[in-house]
Design a protein around this motif. Structure first.
Motif, mmCIF file in Angstrom:
data_model
loop_
_atom_site.group_PDB
_atom_site.id
_atom_site.type_symbol
_atom_site.label_atom_id
_atom_site.label_comp_id
_atom_site.label_asym_id
_atom_site.label_seq_id
_atom_site.Cartn_x
_atom_site.Cartn_y
_atom_site.Cartn_z
ATOM 1 N N THR A 89 -0.256 9.495 -2.405
ATOM 2 C CA THR A 89 -1.185 8.376 -2.664
ATOM 3 C C THR A 89 -1.982 7.990 -3.608
ATOM 4 O O THR A 89 -1.469 6.351 -3.901
ATOM 5 C CB THR A 89 -1.852 8.500 -0.747
ATOM 6 O OG1 THR A 89 -0.664 8.494 -0.384
ATOM 7 C CG2 THR A 89 -2.602 7.232 -0.892
ATOM 8 N N GLU A 90 -2.668 8.682 -3.812
ATOM 9 C CA GLU A 90 -3.348 8.618 -5.149
ATOM 10 C C GLU A 90 -2.817 8.118 -5.996
ATOM 11 O O GLU A 90 -2.926 7.082 -6.872
ATOM 12 C CB GLU A 90 -4.511 9.742 -5.663
ATOM 13 C CG GLU A 90 -5.433 9.529 -6.763
ATOM 14 C CD GLU A 90 -6.471 8.368 -6.538
ATOM 15 O OE1 GLU A 90 -6.738 7.791 -7.055
ATOM 16 O OE2 GLU A 90 -6.987 8.152 -5.305
ATOM 17 N N TYR A 91 -1.579 8.351 -6.933
ATOM 18 C CA TYR A 91 -0.521 7.849 -7.522
ATOM 19 C C TYR A 91 -0.390 6.839 -7.396
ATOM 20 O O TYR A 91 -0.309 5.428 -8.386
ATOM 21 C CB TYR A 91 0.367 8.718 -7.606
ATOM 22 C CG TYR A 91 1.565 8.802 -8.829
ATOM 23 C CD1 TYR A 91 0.865 8.896 -10.625
ATOM 24 C CD2 TYR A 91 2.737 7.814 -9.441
ATOM 25 C CE1 TYR A 91 1.987 8.550 -11.640
ATOM 26 C CE2 TYR A 91 3.507 6.965 -10.318
ATOM 27 C CZ TYR A 91 3.003 7.782 -11.418
ATOM 28 O OH TYR A 91 4.246 7.970 -12.635
ATOM 29 N N GLU A 139 -1.573 13.604 -3.502
ATOM 30 C CA GLU A 139 -1.585 12.610 -5.109
ATOM 31 C C GLU A 139 -0.138 11.936 -4.743
ATOM 32 O O GLU A 139 -0.340 11.416 -5.571
ATOM 33 C CB GLU A 139 -0.511 14.533 -5.601
ATOM 34 C CG GLU A 139 -1.578 14.729 -5.461
ATOM 35 C CD GLU A 139 -0.761 16.776 -6.125
ATOM 36 O OE1 GLU A 139 -1.559 17.705 -6.347
ATOM 37 O OE2 GLU A 139 0.526 17.158 -5.912
ATOM 38 N N GLU A 174 1.010 -1.448 0.107
ATOM 39 C CA GLU A 174 -0.445 -0.170 -0.026
ATOM 40 C C GLU A 174 0.950 1.218 0.227
ATOM 41 O O GLU A 174 2.195 1.389 0.076
ATOM 42 C CB GLU A 174 -1.028 0.095 1.137
ATOM 43 C CG GLU A 174 -0.046 -0.171 2.203
ATOM 44 C CD GLU A 174 -0.893 0.209 4.151
ATOM 45 O OE1 GLU A 174 -2.496 0.382 3.375
ATOM 46 O OE2 GLU A 174 -0.530 -0.465 4.599
ATOM 47 N N ARG A 197 -1.507 4.317 -5.168
ATOM 48 C CA ARG A 197 -2.362 3.506 -5.371
ATOM 49 C C ARG A 197 -3.139 2.995 -6.760
ATOM 50 O O ARG A 197 -3.483 1.404 -7.090
ATOM 51 C CB ARG A 197 -3.819 3.977 -4.372
ATOM 52 C CG ARG A 197 -4.629 2.861 -4.526
ATOM 53 C CD ARG A 197 -5.742 3.685 -3.609
ATOM 54 N NE ARG A 197 -5.864 4.150 -2.481
ATOM 55 C CZ ARG A 197 -5.581 4.532 -1.681
ATOM 56 N NH1 ARG A 197 -5.985 5.839 -2.098
ATOM 57 N NH2 ARG A 197 -5.078 5.176 -0.459
ATOM 58 N N LYS A 198 -3.261 3.641 -7.684
ATOM 59 C CA LYS A 198 -3.394 2.994 -9.074
ATOM 60 C C LYS A 198 -1.869 2.728 -9.887
ATOM 61 O O LYS A 198 -3.000 1.171 -10.617
ATOM 62 C CB LYS A 198 -3.470 4.873 -9.978
ATOM 63 C CG LYS A 198 -5.136 5.327 -9.638
ATOM 64 C CD LYS A 198 -4.845 7.101 -10.915
ATOM 65 C CE LYS A 198 -5.823 7.064 -10.141
ATOM 66 N NZ LYS A 198 -6.711 8.538 -10.728
ATOM 67 N N ILE A 199 -1.430 3.075 -9.737
ATOM 68 C CA ILE A 199 -0.382 2.264 -10.281
ATOM 69 C C ILE A 199 -0.067 0.299 -10.137
ATOM 70 O O ILE A 199 0.729 -0.191 -10.350
ATOM 71 C CB ILE A 199 1.367 2.699 -11.149
ATOM 72 C CG1 ILE A 199 2.319 3.134 -9.456
ATOM 73 C CG2 ILE A 199 0.606 4.108 -11.391
ATOM 74 C CD1 ILE A 199 3.568 2.843 -10.004
ATOM 75 N N CYS A 200 -0.033 0.376 -8.723
ATOM 76 C CA CYS A 200 0.538 -1.134 -8.057
ATOM 77 C C CYS A 200 -1.255 -1.958 -7.914
ATOM 78 O O CYS A 200 -0.571 -2.833 -8.197
ATOM 79 C CB CYS A 200 0.276 -0.742 -6.658
ATOM 80 S SG CYS A 200 2.230 0.350 -6.127
ATOM 81 N N LYS A 201 -2.605 -1.288 -7.939
ATOM 82 C CA LYS A 201 -3.702 -2.436 -9.471
ATOM 83 C C LYS A 201 -2.869 -2.569 -10.177
ATOM 84 O O LYS A 201 -3.330 -3.857 -10.652
ATOM 85 C CB LYS A 201 -4.322 -1.127 -9.511
ATOM 86 C CG LYS A 201 -5.242 -0.755 -7.834
ATOM 87 C CD LYS A 201 -6.623 0.033 -8.309
ATOM 88 C CE LYS A 201 -7.087 0.589 -6.567
ATOM 89 N NZ LYS A 201 -8.595 1.032 -6.985
ATOM 90 N N ARG A 202 -1.822 -1.905 -11.054
ATOM 91 C CA ARG A 202 -1.557 -3.346 -12.106
ATOM 92 C C ARG A 202 -0.568 -3.764 -12.531
ATOM 93 O O ARG A 202 -0.774 -4.880 -13.056
ATOM 94 C CB ARG A 202 -1.962 -1.510 -13.399
ATOM 95 C CG ARG A 202 -2.750 -0.851 -13.580
ATOM 96 C CD ARG A 202 -2.669 0.213 -15.373
ATOM 97 N NE ARG A 202 -1.319 0.572 -14.876
ATOM 98 C CZ ARG A 202 -1.537 2.109 -14.282
ATOM 99 N NH1 ARG A 202 -2.853 2.473 -13.887
ATOM 100 N NH2 ARG A 202 -0.520 3.022 -14.171
#
Length: 377
Positions: free
Chosen positions: A209-211, A207, A150, A213-218
């Motif tokens: 955290t959000e950045y 910013e 995370e 969070r998105k790339i670690c989903k992929r």
């Protein structure tokens, strides 16, 4: 193994014709998951195929395998004309693997060729760190590394170390790497994408955290301790080519140095040089220090290769590796990465060291031939 033993050994047919080649053994080169991508690799495999003088060399993808019929659609090397031709063939006697394998394919090849696949299992950067860091003989050579489960992992890491490298756990060629640092409440991200110039951006906590969070989903990422590799603002690291010979023994083929572009965060975009001379000249150290460091690189890397083979279990078989190593300003040795899918020994040619490239191919093929001949006995 029983299914394979019922197949005609080294039967090869071109374009649906009857078998036209009858030789003692077949060496397979597994280079892709899909058939479409196989063609782009064929030219680059000619030098390796030339090292096999009295056997059959074939190239294939996972998609080309018919698991039910135990045959493969791929390409056969025509040595007399030095070209690849479409062909159908049985499971090779030995395989040189150049791709990552999921567990089901690891099991499939274990069932069909046993230990006769070179690099027959896959490990990530995180797998390597977890395995080697348990051993005190290697832990001291590894940059501190954490898996990013995370975004908070990144924040906590920077609270302690102020900067770090964020890398895809299965990435290669310096792609998708971030260098992150913190100053007050602002985070600086330097991003390496392919061979493009490093881009920088500045973000706040939300910013960041959000950045991630998105790339670690992929993809899965690690964050790694920054080692000071810089010589006049240029990253410098070393590639040690290690390949097993025909006796199954690890050999040090040669050392290359990669000097990156000024201001870049990875060395992949820079110049490749002979590593032995670079140790002394680029790092500005005495000759006896360079000799001592070179020996240490060999000793640590070859032992690490054996240790990673144990990670693959009793049937684990590695035989073709490229160690990314670094020497920091205090002359400490670090293992940055162990490349095992396709170590790209051709980079030696870029350094004017074609002999290293030729020797790596010859040793690799000799090892594959030894495995194949043992299978045929």
């Amino acid at each position: 193994m029983e299914e394979k033993d019922n197949l005609p050994k080294t039967d090869v047919s071109r374009d649906g014709q009857k078998p036209v080649v009858q030789k003692k053994y077949t060496i397979g080169l597994l280079v892709s998951r899909s058939n479409k991508r196989v063609k782009k690799y064929l030219t680059g495999l000619l030098d390796l195929a030339d090292c096999c003088e009295d056997g059959v060399v074939v190239v294939f993808s996972l998609k080309g395998i018919s698991r039910e019929r135990q045959v493969i659609n791929g390409y056969l090397y025509n040595a007399s004309e030095r070209k690849w031709e479409p062909a159908t063939f049985s499971i090779p006697d030995a395989i040189i693997n150049r791709i990552s394998l999921k567990r089901k394919w690891v099991q499939y090849f274990e069932d069909t060729v046993g230990c006769n696949m070179i690099n027959n299992f896959t490990f990530s950067k995180w797998d390597m760190y977890q395995w080697l860091s348990k051993n005190p003989n290697f832990n001291k050579y590894l940059p501190l590394t954490q898996i990013i489960t995370e975004p908070k992992v990144i924040i906590d890491f920077l609270e302690q170390y102020k900067e770090g490298y964020i890398k895809p756990i299965n990435g290669s060629y310096g792609k998708g790497i971030y260098k992150i640092s913190k100053e007050d409440e602002i985070f600086k991200l330097d991003v390496s994408r392919d061979r493009k110039k490093t881009q920088s951006m500045y973000v706040n906590y939300e910013e960041l955290t959000e950045y991630f969070r998105k790339i670690c989903k992929r993809r899965n990422y690690i964050i790694q301790q920054v080692i000071d590799l810089y010589v006049v603002d240029r990253p410098v690291d070393f590639r040690l080519i290690t390949v097993k010979n025909g006796l199954g023994e690890w050999r040090d083929v040669g050392l290359l140095a990669r000097k990156g572009v000024k201001g870049e965060i990875v060395s992949n975009t820079g110049v490749v040089k002979n590593g032995n001379s670079a140790l002394q000249n680029v790092l500005s150290i005495r000759r006896n220090e360079a000799i001592e460091l070179r020996k240490k690189m060999i000793d640590v890397s070859l032992e690490a290769a054996k240790e990673m083979e144990r990670y693959g279990g009793p049937n684990g078989n590695l035989g073709n590796l490229g160690f990314d190593l670094a020497i920091d300003r205090n002359k400490n040795l670090w293992i940055i990465e162990i490349n095992h899918r396709n170590p790209r020994h051709r980079m030696a040619v870029d350094a004017g060291e074609s002999g290293m490239y030729v020797q790596a191919n010859k040793l690799m093929m000799d090892f594959a031939i030894t495995l194949a001949k043992a299978e045929g006995q």
